[in-house]
Scaffold this active site. Structure first.
Site, PDB file in Angstrom:
ATOM      1  N   SER A  69     -11.575 -29.991  93.274  1.00 62.33           N
ATOM      2  CA  SER A  69     -11.091 -31.067  92.420  1.00 62.33           C
ATOM      3  C   SER A  69     -12.231 -31.648  91.580  1.00 62.33           C
ATOM      4  O   SER A  69     -12.861 -30.928  90.818  1.00 62.33           O
ATOM      5  CB  SER A  69     -10.405 -32.140  93.276  1.00 62.33           C
ATOM      6  OG  SER A  69      -9.656 -33.016  92.485  1.00 62.33           O
ATOM      7  N   ASP A 105       0.452 -27.964  92.709  1.00 60.61           N
ATOM      8  CA  ASP A 105      -0.483 -29.082  92.572  1.00 60.61           C
ATOM      9  C   ASP A 105       0.086 -30.149  91.622  1.00 60.61           C
ATOM     10  O   ASP A 105       0.358 -29.874  90.456  1.00 60.61           O
ATOM     11  CB  ASP A 105      -1.817 -28.555  92.028  1.00 60.61           C
ATOM     12  CG  ASP A 105      -2.949 -29.561  92.168  1.00 60.61           C
ATOM     13  OD1 ASP A 105      -2.677 -30.777  92.204  1.00 60.61           O
ATOM     14  OD2 ASP A 105      -4.116 -29.124  92.229  1.00 60.61           O
ATOM     15  N   HIS A 140      -2.463 -29.691  96.166  1.00 63.01           N
ATOM     16  CA  HIS A 140      -3.861 -29.914  95.770  1.00 63.01           C
ATOM     17  C   HIS A 140      -4.844 -29.593  96.893  1.00 63.01           C
ATOM     18  O   HIS A 140      -6.042 -29.704  96.719  1.00 63.01           O
ATOM     19  CB  HIS A 140      -4.012 -31.375  95.339  1.00 63.01           C
ATOM     20  CG  HIS A 140      -5.257 -31.658  94.551  1.00 63.01           C
ATOM     21  ND1 HIS A 140      -5.605 -30.966  93.411  1.00 63.01           N
ATOM     22  CD2 HIS A 140      -6.251 -32.583  94.736  1.00 63.01           C
ATOM     23  CE1 HIS A 140      -6.738 -31.441  92.928  1.00 63.01           C
ATOM     24  NE2 HIS A 140      -7.157 -32.411  93.712  1.00 63.01           N
TER      25      HIS A 140
END
Length: 259
Positions: free
Chosen positions: A98, A213, A241
């Site tokens: 991320s 996601d 995610h």
């Protein structure tokens, strides 16, 4: 073992160093607003297979010091450079999740991939992060009711079912960060872009992204794959995610095959 590395006067980063005698080294950069502990289900497995696993808490997060400043991609990438230099690491695989993926990309661009032989981007917040609308909503919640914000992050993070116990563990990990650093990274994700950086990456790159996601759309992984020359994209069909947990066996196997 855990220890601290000084990255500038008064700022020390916490480093979790598992199996220091391992044959190959993997450096993990966590996502916002978490810590190295998000990779528990990698640390359970990979060191036993002979890998040295190093988890770094960014400034402001986890067990690291929490200064009021330094929350830019340049500074966060410089912090990683200092850790890699201090530990005299070479030929490492750099794994960024991320926002950690964004930091890893800036690191590769800004420091010419110093010490890194392979790159793994996991649901990377790149080349863009949050929309202005999303960022402003998260920023308002962070500055007024941070636990509510973190609960919202937890609720949208995973595609697969999580138990209330797991949710509570994940929630508390996010609250370990400082409020000001949590807010500062939201601003970073709103304002900083990585379009130019990704064009400078030449190291072999593995892109992992959950197709469900809700935080960083799968389309962004496709863009990374298109623009990073020496890259491969592996969609995770049953992940949101957090493929490092949601499909952890596949994730760990893929990582070892890539390295």
């Amino acid at each position: 073992m855990g220890y601290f590395v000084n990255v500038e006067p008064g700022v020390n980063l916490y480093v979790e160093d598992i199996n220091p005698g391992g044959n190959k080294t993997i450096v993990f950069i966590h996502g916002w607003p978490l810590s190295h502990k998000q990779f528990e289900y990698q640390f359970n497995v990979l060191p036993a297979l002979g890998y040295r696993c190093i988890g770094i808490d960014w400034r402001g997060f986890g067990n690291s010091d929490k200064p009021m400043s330094g929350y830019t991609y340049n500074r966060l990438a410089d912090d990683i450079r200092t850790v890699i230099g201090t530990l005299q690491l070479d030929n490492v695989t750099l794994v960024g999740h991320s926002t950690g993926g964004g930091i890893a990309i800036r690191y590769m661009s800004r420091h010419n991939g110093y010490g890194v032989s392979k790159l793994v981007l996991v649901d990377a917040a790149a080349p863009t992060g949050f929309s202005t609308e999303t960022a402003n909503k998260l920023l308002k919640e962070t500055l007024n009711d941070r636990p509510k914000m973190m609960q919202g992050v937890t609720d949208t993070f995973f595609f697969q079912y999580i138990t209330s116990s797991f949710s509570g563990w994940f929630f508390q990990m996010g609250l370990q960060a400082a409020g000001w650093s949590t807010a500062a990274i939201i601003v970073l994700l709103r304002d900083e872009k990585l379009h130019e950086d990704i064009l400078k990456i030449s190291a072999p790159t593995l892109i992992i992204h959950g197709i469900h996601d809700k935080v960083i759309p799968f389309a962004q992984a496709q863009e990374l794959h298109q623009k990073i020359g020496n890259s491969q994209l592996v969609p995770f069909q049953y992940s949101g995610h957090g493929p490092f947990w949601e499909e952890r066996d596949k994730f760990n196997q893929l990582l070892t095959q890539f390295i």
